[in-house]
Motif scaffolding. Structure first.
Motif, PDB file in Angstrom:
ATOM      1  N   LEU A  73      42.199  46.060  36.463  1.00 38.04           N
ATOM      2  CA  LEU A  73      42.494  45.528  37.797  1.00 38.04           C
ATOM      3  C   LEU A  73      42.313  44.017  37.789  1.00 38.04           C
ATOM      4  N   VAL A  74      43.291  43.330  38.347  1.00 37.66           N
ATOM      5  CA  VAL A  74      43.339  41.879  38.254  1.00 37.66           C
ATOM      6  C   VAL A  74      43.143  41.253  39.630  1.00 37.66           C
ATOM      7  N   GLY A  75      42.287  40.249  39.687  1.00 42.82           N
ATOM      8  CA  GLY A  75      42.114  39.493  40.926  1.00 42.82           C
ATOM      9  C   GLY A  75      42.301  38.013  40.659  1.00 42.82           C
ATOM     10  N   PHE A  76      42.143  37.212  41.694  1.00 48.52           N
ATOM     11  CA  PHE A  76      42.362  35.773  41.538  1.00 48.52           C
ATOM     12  C   PHE A  76      41.120  35.019  41.961  1.00 48.52           C
ATOM     13  N   ASN A  77      40.685  34.113  41.105  1.00 50.84           N
ATOM     14  CA  ASN A  77      39.515  33.315  41.439  1.00 50.84           C
ATOM     15  C   ASN A  77      39.755  32.557  42.736  1.00 50.84           C
ATOM     16  N   GLY A  78      38.804  32.657  43.632  1.00 51.60           N
ATOM     17  CA  GLY A  78      38.898  31.909  44.873  1.00 51.60           C
ATOM     18  C   GLY A  78      39.704  32.598  45.958  1.00 51.60           C
ATOM     19  N   TRP A  79      40.264  33.753  45.637  1.00 49.03           N
ATOM     20  CA  TRP A  79      41.043  34.437  46.678  1.00 49.03           C
ATOM     21  C   TRP A  79      40.192  35.542  47.259  1.00 49.03           C
ATOM     22  N   ARG A  80      39.930  35.472  48.556  1.00 49.81           N
ATOM     23  CA  ARG A  80      38.881  36.356  49.086  1.00 49.81           C
ATOM     24  C   ARG A  80      39.393  37.691  49.597  1.00 49.81           C
ATOM     25  N   ASP A  81      40.673  37.996  49.399  1.00 49.73           N
ATOM     26  CA  ASP A  81      41.172  39.260  49.941  1.00 49.73           C
ATOM     27  C   ASP A  81      41.105  40.425  48.957  1.00 49.73           C
ATOM     28  N   PHE A  82      40.721  40.182  47.697  1.00 54.31           N
ATOM     29  CA  PHE A  82      40.719  41.285  46.735  1.00 54.31           C
ATOM     30  C   PHE A  82      39.708  41.030  45.628  1.00 54.31           C
ATOM     31  N   TYR A  83      38.740  41.951  45.490  1.00 54.16           N
ATOM     32  CA  TYR A  83      37.697  41.820  44.477  1.00 54.16           C
ATOM     33  C   TYR A  83      37.807  42.987  43.505  1.00 54.16           C
ATOM     34  N   PRO A  84      38.445  42.769  42.369  1.00 54.75           N
ATOM     35  CA  PRO A  84      38.717  43.896  41.480  1.00 54.75           C
ATOM     36  C   PRO A  84      37.454  44.599  41.004  1.00 54.75           C
ATOM     37  N   GLN A  85      36.355  43.841  40.810  1.00 55.54           N
ATOM     38  CA  GLN A  85      35.149  44.475  40.265  1.00 55.54           C
ATOM     39  C   GLN A  85      34.645  45.572  41.203  1.00 55.54           C
ATOM     40  N   LEU A  86      34.779  45.327  42.494  1.00 54.63           N
ATOM     41  CA  LEU A  86      34.351  46.297  43.500  1.00 54.63           C
ATOM     42  C   LEU A  86      35.122  47.607  43.322  1.00 54.63           C
ATOM     43  N   ALA A  87      36.433  47.500  43.191  1.00 60.19           N
ATOM     44  CA  ALA A  87      37.255  48.691  43.010  1.00 60.19           C
ATOM     45  C   ALA A  87      36.940  49.357  41.672  1.00 60.19           C
ATOM     46  N   VAL A  88      36.739  48.532  40.645  1.00 66.31           N
ATOM     47  CA  VAL A  88      36.481  49.071  39.313  1.00 66.31           C
ATOM     48  C   VAL A  88      35.186  49.899  39.318  1.00 66.31           C
ATOM     49  N   ASP A  89      34.131  49.363  39.933  1.00 63.43           N
ATOM     50  CA  ASP A  89      32.868  50.096  39.977  1.00 63.43           C
ATOM     51  C   ASP A  89      33.066  51.462  40.636  1.00 63.43           C
ATOM     52  N   ASN A  90      33.797  51.471  41.715  1.00 62.70           N
ATOM     53  CA  ASN A  90      33.994  52.744  42.415  1.00 62.70           C
ATOM     54  C   ASN A  90      34.891  53.696  41.637  1.00 62.70           C
ATOM     55  N   LEU A  91      35.877  53.167  40.950  1.00 64.33           N
ATOM     56  CA  LEU A  91      36.740  54.031  40.141  1.00 64.33           C
ATOM     57  C   LEU A  91      35.936  54.650  38.999  1.00 64.33           C
ATOM     58  N   ARG A  92      35.095  53.821  38.368  1.00 67.66           N
ATOM     59  CA  ARG A  92      34.263  54.331  37.262  1.00 67.66           C
ATOM     60  C   ARG A  92      33.368  55.453  37.755  1.00 67.66           C
ATOM     61  N   ALA A  93      32.796  55.265  38.934  1.00 67.40           N
ATOM     62  CA  ALA A  93      31.926  56.294  39.486  1.00 67.40           C
ATOM     63  C   ALA A  93      32.678  57.607  39.655  1.00 67.40           C
ATOM     64  N   GLN A  94      33.992  57.532  39.725  1.00 66.61           N
ATOM     65  CA  GLN A  94      34.795  58.747  39.852  1.00 66.61           C
ATOM     66  C   GLN A  94      35.368  59.176  38.499  1.00 66.61           C
ATOM     67  N   GLY A  95      34.849  58.574  37.431  1.00 66.70           N
ATOM     68  CA  GLY A  95      35.232  59.019  36.106  1.00 66.70           C
ATOM     69  C   GLY A  95      36.506  58.401  35.570  1.00 66.70           C
ATOM     70  N   ILE A  96      36.964  57.308  36.179  1.00 67.19           N
ATOM     71  CA  ILE A  96      38.185  56.671  35.679  1.00 67.19           C
ATOM     72  C   ILE A  96      37.791  55.419  34.903  1.00 67.19           C
ATOM     73  N   GLN A  97      38.323  55.311  33.685  1.00 65.34           N
ATOM     74  CA  GLN A  97      38.028  54.123  32.878  1.00 65.34           C
ATOM     75  C   GLN A  97      38.724  52.929  33.494  1.00 65.34           C
ATOM     76  N   ALA A  98      37.961  51.899  33.826  1.00 60.86           N
ATOM     77  CA  ALA A  98      38.592  50.744  34.444  1.00 60.86           C
ATOM     78  C   ALA A  98      37.801  49.499  34.122  1.00 60.86           C
ATOM     79  N   GLN A 104      44.493  31.441  51.855  1.00 57.31           N
ATOM     80  CA  GLN A 104      45.747  32.019  51.391  1.00 57.31           C
ATOM     81  C   GLN A 104      45.816  33.428  51.944  1.00 57.31           C
ATOM     82  N   TRP A 105      46.916  33.779  52.525  1.00 55.52           N
ATOM     83  CA  TRP A 105      47.103  35.145  52.990  1.00 55.52           C
ATOM     84  C   TRP A 105      47.918  35.898  51.942  1.00 55.52           C
ATOM     85  N   PRO A 106      47.914  37.225  52.024  1.00 63.24           N
ATOM     86  CA  PRO A 106      48.676  37.981  51.031  1.00 63.24           C
ATOM     87  C   PRO A 106      50.126  37.512  50.919  1.00 63.24           C
ATOM     88  N   VAL A 107      50.756  37.182  52.047  1.00 65.44           N
ATOM     89  CA  VAL A 107      52.148  36.731  51.943  1.00 65.44           C
ATOM     90  C   VAL A 107      52.281  35.417  51.179  1.00 65.44           C
TER      91      VAL A 107
END
Ligand code: SF4
Ligand code: SF4
Lengths: 446, 445
Positions: free
Chosen positions: B155-180, B196-199
């Motif tokens: 999962l890829v995020g962007f430094n300084g962009w506050r709308d998406f934190y890949p590590q957060l998603a990765v931790d939760n995916l791992r807890a569900q048994g998915i390699q990430a 910066q907004w998503p658009v």
């Protein structure tokens, strides 16, 4: 905020409908930011939510404005339209710009651009000279360097005669019979542009109204005030607005509809006088309620069964641009609805928010490139189908579209006139109260 | 899918110029307009602002809880629950609604995919790493199906962009048994300091230079990676070329994960459908609210829009209400707990007791949600016409679709989009007099 003297209970419901307070409905969903056509084109503008409802929380009367970026808002009003929560973002921005103008004063250039009406009148007797001026590359370059008026901004030419002058001659030559009662009367609001730059549009409009069988009245009037308003000069805008309201309210009281061919002037009279300039009194509201965009009026006549449908077929397919200020009316696309009634004619709407000119925005040197970027989707779609003519209800938009695409641009009323077989050449109204004062044939020197 | 969808058209042009007025620009409103245009009708879509797709993830939940064949599950459920919106619409309408949606989405260049293999739900990650199970998703999201992954998901995020934190998603995916694993990329130097907004990011991805810099940063770092998830910002104007280009250049399947609003997939869809509708000669009037209607007995002849200066009247033969639920403009409420439908004053189902205390339960994240969301809405007959207390339709030419309907919870039930598509399809069929044909046609097939 502005309502210290009001208690919440007294005026609660009235307050939340006031422009500044609509900011409280904002959920920060940024739908407006996604839709704003200016924000993606310049790093100097963070978008409607940021300069609108968000900055509004920090704007207090008498306090310095929290940010200057709002200056880059073109006032196209797309944000207000797309907001699902009723926040009047564009109106908030326009009021913020006025507050800045009040604190910092107005540039000579902006003053210039907001006096459209004055230039129209002053320039008319010197039309050839003035037209040479606006076409001279050197002079336009100088105007850009000295005043900041873009050399690429599509300035109109002066017609050399005024619509009002033509109309007065018409009345003299072909006195119209005075109708009984008010049912068939209509007031025509020509605006500055159709008086001095494009009188043929006003002439066409009047001819169509007379073809329908209406008695046209053209009271003295002045600029709608929109150019001054969008440049933050609310004092001048309110002065213009008051003059118009005074001139029109008598007709409105008699229930006589007021119609105009410039969709943006009509936006000002119907909406901005109240929501932006804050002229919220009985007269202003009465005038607004009785004012119609020209094509809206024709569609209304059709709904009432009063629009003659004896159109000649026009076998044409044409793109149409709905100006941003026309979208603000909330009347849909009456031009398309009416033109759909003409057999053979197929007019389709270009998918574009705004042509970019947004009144006077696209004439400002530092904003010209943004304006061209905003209007670019129009050019793309016009090129895609290879059209040579584009239909559009507002003058500055037509000039902008011509400058972006190289096409001819026309007002929808011109197609209606064509379908009715109306010609302006030696125009003679269908009903005349007495024999013409002079023979039109002799006039032409035959 | 081989479906009994109606492709018959009815070339009609009502005397007043409009066959169908659709009110609302969410998924159900847009699709009602599309379906009516497809059937040859003259359509006017009126809405106060853009609708829900602008802020929802962008995928199509038909029946999230289905463990195997989604369509079979809906079919069974609809047959058992005639009062539920699926029961009212019927499973065939759901299938046709989904198919017409997929068709128009493909036609405007935004393909939506489902699991072709077995017709099960997709397993897609949210920005928090929770797994959601929609049936259908924009291709960029459907690529992220986690059902059969065997290797690592990056999962890829962007430094300084506050709308998406890949590590957060990765931790939760791992807890569900998915390699990430997570990785942060750099954004180019910004010429300004605001958010910066998503658009904004999506527009950056539209540019080849920006894509190239992303590819450069990733290319040598994808060993052992099966697919790469980005926030859903991969292009605004040209998402398909961007998606293909990235997948090709990085040599991994690239997918998108929903972000905070505005939803880029929603913006893409709304923009393209608007252009499509305009080209087909439909009117798309966004920005003003329908506030009143003109009715005569049990017939509606026009609605009125709060326009500048005066109300504007729009007449039509048929009216489709797609105004949304209590969280949209479809149902209004006040501080003492009254609920009403603002356009036609239609009767609204309310939680028992009619008081605000009864709207909610104590636990905010209650699995079945709160009574106010499940109960509140319009009750309709089998033709989707809102009914009064006597069970009879209030108007013979007014239909209600989507989340405005009572009897399901659009927030927790995992079927909101399915119901929107199903009812938007069925309402148009009934309104245009095409509905009766369908069973006969189905029998023929
Ligand atoms: S002004 Fe409206 S569209 Fe913009 S962020 Fe606020 S609620 Fe959303
Ligand atoms: S009025 Fe137009 S330019 Fe100004 S913020 Fe709104 S959408 Fe953007």
């Amino acid at each position: 905020m502005a309502g210290e003297k009001m208690t919440m209970n007294d005026n609660h419901s009235a307050l939340i409908h006031q422009t500044a307070f609509t900011a409280d409905h904002c959920l920060k969903c940024n739908i407006c930011t996604a839709a704003c056509p200016v924000a993606p084109l310049t790093p100097l503008f963070p978008g409607p939510k940021t300069v609108g409802p968000q900055a509004q929380r920090l704007r207090e009367p008498g306090q310095p404005s929290p940010d200057h970026a709002v200056e880059y808002c073109s006032g196209c009003g797309i944000c207000t339209l797309v907001c699902p929560h009723g926040v009047r973002v564009m109106e908030i921005n326009t009021q913020a710009k006025a507050q800045m103008t009040e604190t910092h004063g107005m540039s000579l250039r902006n003053w210039f651009l907001s006096r459209n009406e004055l230039w129209g009148r002053l320039g008319t007797p010197f039309a050839p000279l003035m037209n040479f001026g606006v076409r001279s590359r050197l002079l336009r370059w100088l105007a850009e360097r000295i005043f900041g008026i873009s050399a690429r901004g599509p300035l109109p030419g002066w017609a050399g005669y005024t619509f009002r002058g033509w109309w007065n001659k018409q009345l003299k030559r072909y006195p119209r019979p005075e109708p009984d009662g008010d049912a068939n009367r209509v007031v025509y609001f020509h605006g500055c542009s159709s008086n001095t730059y494009e009188p043929h549009i006003a002439q066409t409009a009047v001819a169509v109204l007379e073809r329908i069988g209406l008695h046209v009245e053209i009271p003295p009037q002045t600029c709608c005030g929109l150019p001054a308003q969008s440049n933050g000069d609310f004092t001048a805008a309110r002065r213009y607005a008051r003059t118009n309201i005074k001139a029109l309210v008598g007709y409105a009281r008699r229930g006589i509809p007021i119609v105009g061919t410039s969709a943006s002037c009509m936006t000002a009279i119907k909406g901005d006088y109240e929501h932006v300039l804050g002229l919220d009194d009985a007269d202003a509201r009465l005038v607004a309620a009785n004012t119609y965009d020209f094509m809206e009026f024709l569609w209304k006549l059709h709904a009432e069964g009063r629009l003659p449908l004896d159109f000649q077929p026009l076998e044409r397919e044409l793109p149409y641009h709905a100006p941003c200020q026309l979208k603000a009316h909330g009347m849909g696309r009456p031009a398309l609805d009416v033109l759909d009634l003409v057999p053979g004619l197929r007019v389709w709407e270009i998918d574009a928010d705004c042509c970019g000119i947004a009144g006077t925005y696209g004439y400002k040197a530092e904003k010209r490139e943004i304006a061209e970027g905003v209007g670019w989707p129009i050019a793309e779609q016009v090129y895609e189908v290879g059209a040579d003519t584009v239909v559009c209800d507002t003058e500055t938009c037509r000039w902008q579209i011509t400058s972006l695409t190289g096409t001819t641009t026309i007002h929808p009323v011109q197609l209606v006139a064509e379908a009715y077989g109306i010609s302006l050449e030696n125009y003679r109204p269908p009903v005349v109260s007495k024999a013409p004062a002079e023979s039109p044939v002799a006039q032409k020197g035959w | 899918m081989d479906l009994p969808c109606n492709d018959g058209t009815r070339r009609i042009k009502a005397a007043n110029g409009t066959d169908v007025i659709v009110i609302g620009a969410g998924l159900s409103g847009l699709m009602a307009a599309v379906n009516a245009v497809n059937a040859g009708a003259k359509v006017r879509l009126i809405a106060q602002g853009w609708g829900q797709p602008m802020i929802t993830p962008g995928w199509i939940s038909v029946c999230d809880r289905a463990n195997d064949d989604v369509i079979a599950e809906v079919r069974g459920y609809a047959a058992m629950h005639p009062e539920h919106p699926y029961g009212r619409a019927g499973a065939d309408a759901m299938l046709c609604g989904v198919q017409t949606f997929q068709d128009v989405a493909r036609a405007v260049g935004l393909p939506y995919d489902m699991r072709k293999k077995d017709g099960h739900n997709l397993h897609l990650s949210t920005a928090l790493g929770a797994i959601q199970r929609p049936m259908l998703a924009p291709r960029g999201m459907a690529n992220g199906d986690l059902t059969d992954v065997t290797e690592t998901v990056l999962l890829v995020g962007f430094n300084g962009w506050r709308d998406f934190y890949p590590q957060l998603a990765v931790d939760n995916l791992r807890a569900q048994g998915i390699q990430a694993r997570a990785m942060m990329l750099d954004l180019p130097e910004q010429p300004h300091t605001w958010d910066q907004w998503p658009v904004d990011l999506a527009r950056m991805f539209d540019s080849a230079d920006f894509c190239a810099s992303v590819i450069r940063q990733l290319r040598r770092k994808v060993k052992g990676v099966e697919k790469i998830g980005f926030p859903a910002v991969l292009g605004l104007e040209r998402p398909m070329p961007v998606l293909d280009h990235l997948s090709e250049q990085i040599a991994r399947l690239v997918f998108e994960i929903p972000t905070l609003p505005p939803s880029v997939p929603g913006v893409r869809l709304c923009n393209r459908l608007r252009r499509w509708l305009l080209r087909q000669g439909a009117r798309v009037q966004i920005g003003h609210r329908v506030v009143r209607s003109i009715t005569d007995g049990n017939h509606c002849s026009a609605v009125q829009v709060k326009a500048l200066g005066h109300l504007n009247t729009f007449s039509a033969d048929q009216f489709i209400l797609a105004t949304g639920d209590l969280y949209n403009a479809g149902i209004q409420s006040d501080e003492i707990g009254r609920l009403w439908e603002p356009v036609l004053g239609l009767p609204v189902e309310a939680p028992d007791g009619d008081e605000r205390e009864n709207w909610y339960r104590d636990n905010l994240l209650r699995r079945r949600g709160h009574p106010v969301h499940r109960v509140t809405g319009l009750r309709v007959d089998e033709k989707l016409r809102p009914v009064g207390v006597n069970g009879e339709p209030v108007y013979d030419n007014v239909y209600a679709v989507g989340s405005l309907l009572a009897g399901f919870n659009p927030i927790t039930d995992g079927c909101a989009e399915g119901i929107q598509l199903a009812t938007a399809y069925k309402a148009v069929q009934v309104a245009l007099g095409l509905y009766e044909d369908t069973p006969a046609k189905a029998a023929k097939k």
